[in-house]
Motif scaffolding. Structure first.
Motif, mmCIF file in Angstrom:
data_model
loop_
_atom_site.group_PDB
_atom_site.id
_atom_site.type_symbol
_atom_site.label_atom_id
_atom_site.label_comp_id
_atom_site.label_asym_id
_atom_site.label_seq_id
_atom_site.Cartn_x
_atom_site.Cartn_y
_atom_site.Cartn_z
ATOM 1 N N MET A 11 38.321 -15.762 60.194
ATOM 2 C CA MET A 11 39.303 -14.818 59.693
ATOM 3 C C MET A 11 38.635 -13.836 58.748
ATOM 4 N N SER A 12 39.047 -12.582 58.833
ATOM 5 C CA SER A 12 38.481 -11.561 57.963
ATOM 6 C C SER A 12 39.611 -10.768 57.335
ATOM 7 N N PHE A 13 39.771 -10.883 56.024
ATOM 8 C CA PHE A 13 40.754 -10.094 55.297
ATOM 9 C C PHE A 13 40.248 -9.945 53.869
ATOM 10 N N LYS A 14 40.953 -9.138 53.090
ATOM 11 C CA LYS A 14 40.495 -8.813 51.740
ATOM 12 C C LYS A 14 41.422 -9.419 50.690
ATOM 13 N N ILE A 15 40.805 -10.031 49.679
ATOM 14 C CA ILE A 15 41.516 -10.551 48.511
ATOM 15 C C ILE A 15 41.006 -9.802 47.289
ATOM 16 N N GLU B 149 38.026 -21.426 57.510
ATOM 17 C CA GLU B 149 38.356 -20.136 58.133
ATOM 18 C C GLU B 149 38.144 -18.946 57.195
ATOM 19 N N PHE B 150 37.891 -19.196 55.900
ATOM 20 C CA PHE B 150 37.826 -18.114 54.916
ATOM 21 C C PHE B 150 36.396 -17.708 54.552
ATOM 22 N N ARG B 151 35.437 -18.038 55.366
ATOM 23 C CA ARG B 151 34.057 -17.766 54.971
ATOM 24 C C ARG B 151 33.545 -16.412 55.451
ATOM 25 N N ASP B 152 34.472 -15.591 55.953
ATOM 26 C CA ASP B 152 34.101 -14.234 56.358
ATOM 27 C C ASP B 152 35.014 -13.213 55.683
ATOM 28 N N ILE B 153 35.584 -13.586 54.529
ATOM 29 C CA ILE B 153 36.519 -12.705 53.834
ATOM 30 C C ILE B 153 35.776 -11.769 52.882
ATOM 31 N N GLU B 154 36.514 -10.794 52.361
ATOM 32 C CA GLU B 154 35.999 -9.947 51.295
ATOM 33 C C GLU B 154 36.785 -10.259 50.020
ATOM 34 N N VAL B 155 36.073 -10.456 48.932
ATOM 35 C CA VAL B 155 36.703 -10.684 47.632
ATOM 36 C C VAL B 155 36.312 -9.525 46.715
ATOM 37 N N ALA B 156 37.319 -8.735 46.348
ATOM 38 C CA ALA B 156 37.093 -7.563 45.503
ATOM 39 C C ALA B 156 37.497 -7.895 44.070
ATOM 40 N N GLY C 77 25.076 -19.793 52.098
ATOM 41 C CA GLY C 77 24.811 -19.088 53.347
ATOM 42 C C GLY C 77 26.048 -18.566 54.049
ATOM 43 N N PHE C 78 27.094 -18.231 53.286
ATOM 44 C CA PHE C 78 28.333 -17.721 53.876
ATOM 45 C C PHE C 78 28.278 -16.189 53.970
ATOM 46 N N PRO C 79 28.945 -15.628 54.975
ATOM 47 C CA PRO C 79 28.972 -14.166 55.100
ATOM 48 C C PRO C 79 30.060 -13.497 54.252
ATOM 49 N N VAL C 80 30.517 -14.157 53.209
ATOM 50 C CA VAL C 80 31.539 -13.594 52.331
ATOM 51 C C VAL C 80 30.992 -12.356 51.631
ATOM 52 N N LYS C 81 31.828 -11.331 51.544
ATOM 53 C CA LYS C 81 31.440 -10.098 50.852
ATOM 54 C C LYS C 81 32.094 -10.079 49.477
ATOM 55 N N VAL C 82 31.306 -9.865 48.429
ATOM 56 C CA VAL C 82 31.803 -9.773 47.065
ATOM 57 C C VAL C 82 31.540 -8.373 46.537
ATOM 58 N N THR C 83 32.600 -7.709 46.069
ATOM 59 C CA THR C 83 32.450 -6.394 45.450
ATOM 60 C C THR C 83 33.038 -6.445 44.046
ATOM 61 N N ALA C 84 32.620 -5.521 43.196
ATOM 62 C CA ALA C 84 33.135 -5.467 41.830
ATOM 63 C C ALA C 84 33.288 -4.009 41.427
ATOM 64 N N LYS D 22 45.030 -7.750 51.345
ATOM 65 C CA LYS D 22 46.188 -8.478 51.863
ATOM 66 C C LYS D 22 46.800 -9.375 50.793
ATOM 67 N N TYR D 23 45.943 -9.858 49.896
ATOM 68 C CA TYR D 23 46.395 -10.714 48.797
ATOM 69 C C TYR D 23 45.794 -10.196 47.502
ATOM 70 N N ILE D 24 46.608 -10.188 46.461
ATOM 71 C CA ILE D 24 46.159 -9.753 45.143
ATOM 72 C C ILE D 24 46.464 -10.860 44.150
ATOM 73 N N ILE D 25 45.474 -11.289 43.407
ATOM 74 C CA ILE D 25 45.619 -12.336 42.406
ATOM 75 C C ILE D 25 45.407 -11.723 41.026
ATOM 76 N N SER D 26 46.320 -12.003 40.109
ATOM 77 C CA SER D 26 46.195 -11.472 38.749
ATOM 78 C C SER D 26 46.001 -12.607 37.749
ATOM 79 N N CYS D 27 44.974 -12.462 36.910
ATOM 80 C CA CYS D 27 44.773 -13.404 35.799
ATOM 81 C C CYS D 27 44.375 -12.614 34.550
ATOM 82 N N VAL D 28 45.141 -11.564 34.260
ATOM 83 C CA VAL D 28 44.813 -10.646 33.169
ATOM 84 C C VAL D 28 45.321 -11.160 31.825
#
Length: 488
Positions: free
Chosen positions: A1-5, A28-35, A59-66, A78-84
């Motif tokens: 699965m590929s989606f963005k969190i 199933e979440f090892r190809d996601i993007e985490v922004a 060795g996961f293809p997860v993409k991490v951006t900041a 697709k999903y937004i998590i807030s911990c502000v």
């Protein structure tokens, strides 16, 4: 699965790391993007380095951006998590310090009470900005998962005014269940079945089964009083259990500040709290803990980074709800948890507009709450007192209505047990002036508040609280950790 969190407030480094590892425990979440997004570039750089080290080590293809640009981070998510934590520890210190001048002694002060209400005033405008961005740039139908306190107020604002699909998430229920499993001698918490219902931080174990056997009040009281640790740390919770007939999910310290009976007299506070750890009732305990944690992380960052370079163990996945909810929504594997949502009749004896915390099931069709729950009358009454405060607080925050804000604080159970109306009015003026930079909706009210403060004759006192501990230095923390290791 590929989606963005997207994770807003990702600079909460330890918590973000935990959520990230949980997500990667789902195959199933090892190809996601985490922004990742935060207002602090420094914190973003630290957490990104840690998460990228985890990805590299596994060795996961997860993409991490900041990115400090929140809208860019939210694009297509697709999903937004807030911990502000709006205002950070600087504003939080005022949430504890200023009420103490008026005799209001808080352990945490982040949910209701004087500190929690002002925390909500800072958070809600920002939450609504998040919601605007989610509506405009996130994926259609994006789900907002709020971990930030004050949980009920933030979630209420996001649903009623932000018009975004929102669920509030907390871990108080899980921690309470772990306690109960331990005192009853269960081999693991999986042997315990339970229904908790109420509002966030005032949720009640209204049905308990151990391996199918119903557990009643008397057995629970006896088990808690026989436990060598909890009998001392949870004295107030045990007293409430005896009187209400059901156990509260919330910690001794938290629960003590949501009720009007246990913290209103300084000489009584020591009777009900325990100083072995901040969470059991210490004055400003969570502020001290948060300050020490921040200082420790800043100093020990190289060790945190090095520890990230190891394989993930799915068996150690945490009981935080977020990854389990996303897994259920994406794969259809059903997950049962306790979620913060708008009531709409789920709990029969609480208002429809309230944000309640109650059992639900998640699958591909969404979060499906179990309806028709009725709380014991005393539990409902206690929840109602907070709900009325929460409602006024949310509406005050949205409108920038300082008069309604003062009425909300006046009706808070602990504040009302301690302070007079004149003291409440002055205290709120003082807090709004002190935190003006984080309260744009009250900018119009600040000049008049300053004038009233200059003319006020209400007396205050210089008081550190009934049970205050000093913030420990890094050297002291190292010595304590070293001693604990040797003891083990």
């Amino acid at each position: 699965m590929s989606f963005k969190i997207a994770i807003i407030g990702a600079g909460s480094v330890g918590f973000t790391k935990k959520l990230f590892i949980d997500l990667l425990c789902v195959p199933e979440f090892r190809d996601i993007e985490v922004a990742l997004t935060d207002i602090s570039q420094h914190n973003l750089d630290m957490i990104r380095a840690i998460l990228e080290k985890i990805v590299e080590a596994n060795g996961f293809p997860v993409k991490v951006t900041a990115d400090t640009d929140r809208r860019r981070a939210l694009e297509g998510a697709k999903y937004i998590i807030s911990c502000v934590r709006v205002g950070g520890l600087e504003a939080y210190a005022d949430d504890i310090r200023i009420p103490l001048k008026y005799g209001i002694d808080q352990c945490v002060g982040d949910t209701i009470c004087a500190g929690g209400i002002l925390y909500g005033q800072r958070n809600i405008p920002v939450i609504l900005d998040f919601c605007k961005d989610i509506r405009e740039v996130a994926a259609p139908g994006a789900k907002f998962l709020n971990y930030a306190n004050p949980m009920a107020m933030n979630t209420w604002a996001a649903i009623e005014y932000g018009k975004v699909d929102t669920v509030g998430l907390c871990h108080g229920v899980q921690h309470g269940a772990e306690q109960i499993a331990e005192i009853l001698g269960a081999k693991s918490v999986s042997e315990l079945d339970y229904i908790c219902s109420g509002i966030n931080h005032q949720t009640w174990f209204i049905d308990l089964r151990l391996n199918g056997r119903k557990i009643g009040k008397d057995e629970l009281v006896a088990a808690f009083e026989a436990h060598p640790v909890f009998s001392q740390q949870e004295k107030l919770r045990i007293d409430v259990l005896k009187r209400f007939g059901v156990y509260s999910t919330e910690s001794n310290g938290h629960l003590s500040e949501y009720l009007p009976w246990y913290r209103k007299r300084p000489e009584e506070i020591a009777r009900w709290i325990d100083m072995s750890d901040w969470i059991h009732g210490e004055t400003g305990g969570y502020l001290r803990h948060s300050t020490e944690t921040r200082n420790w992380f800043e100093t020990e960052f190289p060790q945190f980074l090095a520890s990230a370079a190891k394989p993930i163990d799915p068996a150690k996945r945490s009981n935080e709800h977020a990854s389990h909810i996303l897994e259920a929504l994406e794969t259809g594997r059903v997950y049962r948890g306790h979620f913060n949502v708008k009531n709409n009749g789920v709990i029969t004896n609480l208002p429809a507009d309230a944000i309640i915390e109650s059992p639900g099931f998640v699958d591909r069709f969404g979060i499906n709450m179990v309806s028709g729950v009725t709380l014991p009358e005393a539990c409902a009454a206690t929840c109602m007192a907070s709900i009325n405060v929460q409602r006024m607080s949310v509406h005050a925050a949205v409108r920038g209505d300082i008069d309604l804000l003062k009425l909300a604080v006046l009706h808070d159970p602990l504040v009302g047990a301690v302070a007079t109306p004149e003291e409440v009015w002055q205290m709120v003026d003082e807090m709004v002036v002190a935190q003006a930079r984080w309260l744009p909706q009250y900018a119009h009210a600040v000049p008049a508040a300053k004038e009233r403060l200059a003319k006020s004759s209400v007396k205050t006192r210089d008081w550190a609280g009934a049970a205050r501990r000093n913030v420990r230095s890094i050297e002291e923390l190292r010595a304590e950790k070293s001693a604990l290791k040797k003891a083990v």
